[in-house]
Structures are given as structure tokens and as C-alpha cells.
Design an enzyme around this catalytic site. Sequence first.
Site, PDB file in Angstrom:
ATOM      1  N   LYS A 192      -1.303  86.526   3.972  1.00 45.25           N
ATOM      2  CA  LYS A 192      -1.179  87.739   3.165  1.00 45.25           C
ATOM      3  C   LYS A 192       0.284  88.074   2.864  1.00 45.25           C
ATOM      4  O   LYS A 192       1.159  87.889   3.701  1.00 45.25           O
ATOM      5  CB  LYS A 192      -1.845  88.905   3.902  1.00 45.25           C
ATOM      6  N   ARG A 247      -8.735  92.593  17.041  1.00 46.48           N
ATOM      7  CA  ARG A 247      -7.446  93.150  17.436  1.00 46.48           C
ATOM      8  C   ARG A 247      -6.975  94.087  16.347  1.00 46.48           C
ATOM      9  O   ARG A 247      -7.626  94.252  15.315  1.00 46.48           O
ATOM     10  CB  ARG A 247      -6.427  92.017  17.605  1.00 46.48           C
TER      11      ARG A 247
END
Length: 435
Positions: A192, A247
Amino acid sequence: ADVAIEKNKPTPVAAYLDGAAIIAAAKSVGAGAIHPGYGFLSGNAGFARQVQKAGLTFIGPSPEAIELMGDKVRARAFVAERGFPVAPSAIEDDEPMTFAARAAKVGFPLLIKPAAGGGGKGMRIVRERGALGAEIERARSEGLRYFGDGRLYVERYVERPRHIEVQVFGDSHGNLVHFWERECSVQRRFQKVLEEAPSPALDETKRLAICEAAVGVARAAGYSSAGTVEFIYGQDGIFYFLEMNTRLQVEHPVTEMITGVDLVQEQLRIAAGEPLGYDQSAIGRQGHAIELRLYAEDAARDFAPTTGPILLWHQPHGGGIRVDAGFAAGQTVTPAFDPLLAKLVVHGETRAAAIAKAGQALKDFAVLGLTTNSGFLGRLLAHPGFAAGEFHTGFIAEHPELTQAPTLSPERLNLLLGAAALSTRSVRDAADAVP
């Protein structure tokens, strides 16, 4: 921080992966809990168990949830069995000797993925049968190198897809909610570069459908703490479960900006045994947020990582601007870690306002001494396709012109060099000293 403890290992990464040393450090200062961050051991079920065995609290989901959803193969099977949409696929573990043949039957193009992977490592697109065998071997090699696990699976590759993820959150009392979605489609090498919320691709009906699917997946897994359920969203509006990150995500500030909720604070509360204390109806969203990842890399050289000293570091400031940084002036960027230097996050009342604020904040963010992707990010924000919300995971590859900095004329270059020289005190002093 009140206390800092240095850990020494042959390599810096090895120090971060030494769970026993981290636990020993925590116990040496009387800490009651360990927050694993969003890298290294954050998705490691063995480390979570070690923390619990040591009598400490792991600030995250249970080891069982990490094992179930962190393994991409197990997670896909689990999700498919419960009726959630999963792209057509083939799994090596089912029958290793026939894996290549079963993969070909899924249909091309294919996407090969390591079962234990993350961050785009080891992923390969295969568009024809003749290249399948070699790409499987390359993906297996990368899986072993990055994760110590060479198991693979393949899934049908959705052309020009969008990558949309949903932030979910649960407590140990059975309460589970979502904090809406983030769009993460602007990527290079499956990693990303820019994230935003809300997604410009979704109307309210699709938004609720994808968020409710994410909550359903997390609830089925008995999930607690922060997690992210990721989906591939096709041009036809159909979405498929991709994976779950057990997470906190790198891009969690985007969600914090539009909801006004501190997700790390919520992690700490939940880890302490507190209930959420609110339901889905209490989680609103306001405006639009964009996160830009400032990398030490050269976009013009296929985003190759760069290293060197940071001679100047000047962060932007102002309302609706947040910088999460890992560096400061005087430090040196080395090849030891990921090239991420900082996250620039902005909030605006509308998407157009957020894009404008991000562009200006990027101009005000000065990092000198090594090459960064700052210029590339500025060109990306200014691209009409991005402004219109018409992009997908291959957007950067489709627009190679974004990676090239504009060429300066010799006249303009001389003017800039002259201005730089005249703004340097030693040069001015030398000039003024001439009789």
C-alpha cells in the site's frame, strides 16, 4: 517513554524477532502487558502464547484467533465453510502433487500467494499456463525466505480490482463492532502507498454489506481486540474475502481520523478486561481522511529503496494534519528495515478538501539528504483519475508517468542552484567578505 531498553543481536531485525528477549525486558521493568505494534511478532501466535505463559498480557487477539485467521489457507477454508464469499482457489496442502494441475483448472489469470505471507511478499500474477511452474517455484522460494514457510495457494485474479478493508474490534465479553472501511487500492508491488476512508467506490448499501460481512467473519472466529478483514472488490460490485490481519494496521490513523476513536487506547482497555461499552450505532463517521506513506525509495527506479543521512526533516502542522514518524534530522536511513519513514494523515470535510489538504501538507513536508517518494505522491494526488476516484490496484502500473519527475530546463536549474547558494550563510558570508 519512561524507560528504553536496548536489545543487541547480529542484525536489527533479529532483535525485533527475539520474543524471549522482549519478554525479559518487559519483566525487568515490571511491565504488565506487551503491545506488539503492527510488524514483526504482532501476528505471531507463538509469541502471544509466550507472553501469556510469562504471566503478561498480550495486547491483541488470542493465540487461537491468530493461528486460525493468520494462516491464509486455514482462514479461507474457515470463511468459505461459513458461507462468506471467497474467490475460486486451489490449496497446495490439499494434495501437493496435483497442485499445479488444480491451480490451472481455477482459470487464468491466477494469483499465487504464500500461505503465511503478508505485505505483498511472494505474490505473483500468472496469466498463462506455460509460466505457472516457474512462478510457483519463485513464490515458494520467497515464502521460505520471508516467512520460513513455503506453502502456497492460488486464487482467481480479479482484473482491475479494488482493495477494501474493514476495521473490526471485539472485547472478551462477546461484543464486536466495526469502525467502517478503508480503501487501500493504490499499491505498488502489492504494497500500500495511499489509504483513505471512506471508500469512494461504495454506496451506502454496499458499504453496509461489506462491513457486516467483516463483522460476521470476526464473530465466527471469536475475535477480540483490533483486527482488519480485507476484501477484493470487483468492477461488478461483487466482493470476496481476501484475508484477515490479526493486529493493528499501519493505516489505522485513517479510521481514527473519521471516527474520532483512538484504536490503540481501545486495545489497551480491552486488554485490561474492560467491555467495549458501546454498540454499532454509537460509531459514526465524519468527513474524509487520507494517509500517504512517505517511503525512502526512488519511484523513477521502480521504487527501489534508498538509504542515507537525513540532513533536514521538517514536518507539516495544522488542523486536521497528523504525522506518525520514525525518523528525525540527523539520523541515517539504513537497509535494515522497511523503507517507511513516516505516515502523513489528513482530514477534510469532503474528499476533495482532504486531497487538497494532503497536497499542501506534502509540499510542507521537507526531507532532504536521500531520495523519497514525496514527488511521486504529489503527482498521484494531482492525477485526474485519482481525483475522480477511478482507480484500482494496478493504477500505478497503468500510469508509469507518475513515477517520473518533471525535467528541469538548464535555465531553471541554474536559478534554483543560485537561490540555494544565496540562501546558505557560508556562501553569503564569503561573498560579503570580498573587499
